[in-house]
Design an enzyme around this catalytic site. Sequence first.
Site, PDB file in Angstrom:
ATOM      1  N   GLU A 199      -2.816  -4.724  11.948  1.00 34.15           N
ATOM      2  CA  GLU A 199      -2.775  -3.443  11.248  1.00 34.15           C
ATOM      3  C   GLU A 199      -2.191  -2.377  12.163  1.00 34.15           C
ATOM      4  O   GLU A 199      -2.609  -2.260  13.322  1.00 34.15           O
ATOM      5  CB  GLU A 199      -4.204  -3.052  10.842  1.00 34.15           C
ATOM      6  CG  GLU A 199      -4.366  -1.637  10.346  1.00 34.15           C
ATOM      7  CD  GLU A 199      -3.728  -1.416   8.997  1.00 34.15           C
ATOM      8  OE1 GLU A 199      -2.536  -1.041   8.988  1.00 34.15           O
ATOM      9  OE2 GLU A 199      -4.411  -1.599   7.978  1.00 34.15           O
ATOM     10  N   HIS A 201      -1.311   0.862  10.621  1.00 31.93           N
ATOM     11  CA  HIS A 201      -1.639   2.131   9.969  1.00 31.93           C
ATOM     12  C   HIS A 201      -0.453   3.090   9.922  1.00 31.93           C
ATOM     13  O   HIS A 201      -0.636   4.304   9.899  1.00 31.93           O
ATOM     14  CB  HIS A 201      -2.824   2.807  10.663  1.00 31.93           C
ATOM     15  CG  HIS A 201      -4.143   2.176  10.347  1.00 31.93           C
ATOM     16  ND1 HIS A 201      -4.942   1.582  11.310  1.00 31.93           N
ATOM     17  CD2 HIS A 201      -4.815   2.046   9.176  1.00 31.93           C
ATOM     18  CE1 HIS A 201      -6.045   1.122  10.742  1.00 31.93           C
ATOM     19  NE2 HIS A 201      -5.993   1.375   9.446  1.00 31.93           N
ATOM     20  N   GLU A 225       1.334  -5.105   9.475  1.00 25.96           N
ATOM     21  CA  GLU A 225       1.239  -4.152   8.372  1.00 25.96           C
ATOM     22  C   GLU A 225       1.647  -2.742   8.791  1.00 25.96           C
ATOM     23  O   GLU A 225       1.203  -2.239   9.822  1.00 25.96           O
ATOM     24  CB  GLU A 225      -0.204  -4.137   7.853  1.00 25.96           C
ATOM     25  CG  GLU A 225      -0.452  -3.165   6.733  1.00 25.96           C
ATOM     26  CD  GLU A 225      -1.865  -3.261   6.200  1.00 25.96           C
ATOM     27  OE1 GLU A 225      -2.351  -2.274   5.641  1.00 25.96           O
ATOM     28  OE2 GLU A 225      -2.498  -4.341   6.350  1.00 25.96           O
ATOM     29  N   GLU A 253       0.263   0.031   0.720  1.00 30.10           N
ATOM     30  CA  GLU A 253      -1.015   0.577   0.281  1.00 30.10           C
ATOM     31  C   GLU A 253      -0.894   2.021  -0.206  1.00 30.10           C
ATOM     32  O   GLU A 253      -1.776   2.518  -0.915  1.00 30.10           O
ATOM     33  CB  GLU A 253      -2.057   0.500   1.390  1.00 30.10           C
ATOM     34  CG  GLU A 253      -1.835   1.436   2.556  1.00 30.10           C
ATOM     35  CD  GLU A 253      -2.923   1.301   3.617  1.00 30.10           C
ATOM     36  OE1 GLU A 253      -3.765   2.209   3.706  1.00 30.10           O
ATOM     37  OE2 GLU A 253      -2.934   0.282   4.337  1.00 30.10           O
ATOM     38  N   HIS A 303      -4.154  -4.113  -1.121  1.00 28.47           N
ATOM     39  CA  HIS A 303      -5.019  -3.283  -0.275  1.00 28.47           C
ATOM     40  C   HIS A 303      -6.352  -3.086  -0.986  1.00 28.47           C
ATOM     41  O   HIS A 303      -6.405  -2.920  -2.198  1.00 28.47           O
ATOM     42  CB  HIS A 303      -4.341  -1.933  -0.024  1.00 28.47           C
ATOM     43  CG  HIS A 303      -5.116  -1.017   0.856  1.00 28.47           C
ATOM     44  ND1 HIS A 303      -5.780   0.096   0.383  1.00 28.47           N
ATOM     45  CD2 HIS A 303      -5.335  -1.037   2.197  1.00 28.47           C
ATOM     46  CE1 HIS A 303      -6.359   0.725   1.379  1.00 28.47           C
ATOM     47  NE2 HIS A 303      -6.112   0.063   2.496  1.00 28.47           N
TER      48      HIS A 303
END
Length: 400
Positions: A199, A201, A225, A253, A303
Amino acid sequence: MVTIKDIEIYPVSDLATAKASPWASVSIIVRVITSDGQVGYGEAVPTLRVNQVVKAIEEVRRFMIGKDPFRIEYLFREWYKHEFYIARSFEAATAYSAVDIALHDLLGKYLGAPVYQFMGGLVNEKIKAYANGWYSDCVTPDDFAKRAKEVVSMGFKAMKLDPFGPYFDQMDEEGLEEAVERVRAVREAVGKYVDILIETHGRFNVNTAVRMVKAMEELNPLFIEEPVHPDLNFEGLAKIKAAAPTVRIAVGERIITVEEALQLLERGLVDVLQPDITNALGFTGMSRIRALTEAYGVELAPHNAFGPVQHVATLQFDASTYNLLIQESFYEFWPQWKRDLIYNAVKLEDGYYRVPNKPGLGIDVNEKVLSEMRFEGMEPFHEEEPVWVIKNTWKRFRNP
């Protein structure tokens, strides 16, 4: 004729005693009530926007009262006609998403069938899950490795982590080495047959993201991601794909319309798309996005981070989705009250979830929890750690 009598909005939280990250301590639940007393449940995204989202749901409520709850496609187009700013309004999108989920819950209850039955029928009897939210307070590689072993012992065969500490925009060589050490420690702890997902972000500029993706390639992540800031998706993701073509990149997401999904897919910038049923316009929006991903040969990994109604709605979608790769789950790592809200109706079995097969979303909602944990206000804001961070991980372990 059955009509929509009211839409009730329940912001619920344990903020007074919360031990989880602020975003994990709040849910926004809606109850759509029909003229004959049936209730459908939905959920909206709270993150730093509780009051704004509640107001947006009130706008959807004003439009919906008196309407036929079963004309779902018609209601969507009529709301879309009046909304006008949908492509620019996250609050409007999540408000409608919550109501759309509740309308599908109602339809299933009236038909006596789970939602997946009228979303195309059952494709996946069980859904492979990856754990997220498991690494609160982890800072050193040993912290991550120890906790990762515990996650595997729970039955998970996949897990995601954000190993980047306090870095944003740029990351120096020492920071990149720290991140790689954390991921390597997890890989060594769980072995080569447990999937690791990374991840990011959406925190990095393009040059840093390219360096990071190339450095992580040797650790064989299932996907990485959101490696770049979301406003750099087109140029940034193109450069990453050119630099590390074998690494799966996941994005999505923050998508709120089908058009945003199309822009990513038609440019070949994404290998795995991650729309969220609570901000991508509910089942109505997700079904459109799913059709696009099938056309472009892209896998789905929705998500799923906010709350228990979202969780079961996502599983209903997954059950009828042919190109599902894997499903995110915070469920086992949420505060207990979130599981209590649906009577802990979902159980992990050897790394998979069985999809609830009762009518609608397949769950009963504990309305005592809704009433007792209702609150007014916002999530707390902590300047030292962004709200999207897993709690107490915005740290380095070398020269802290």
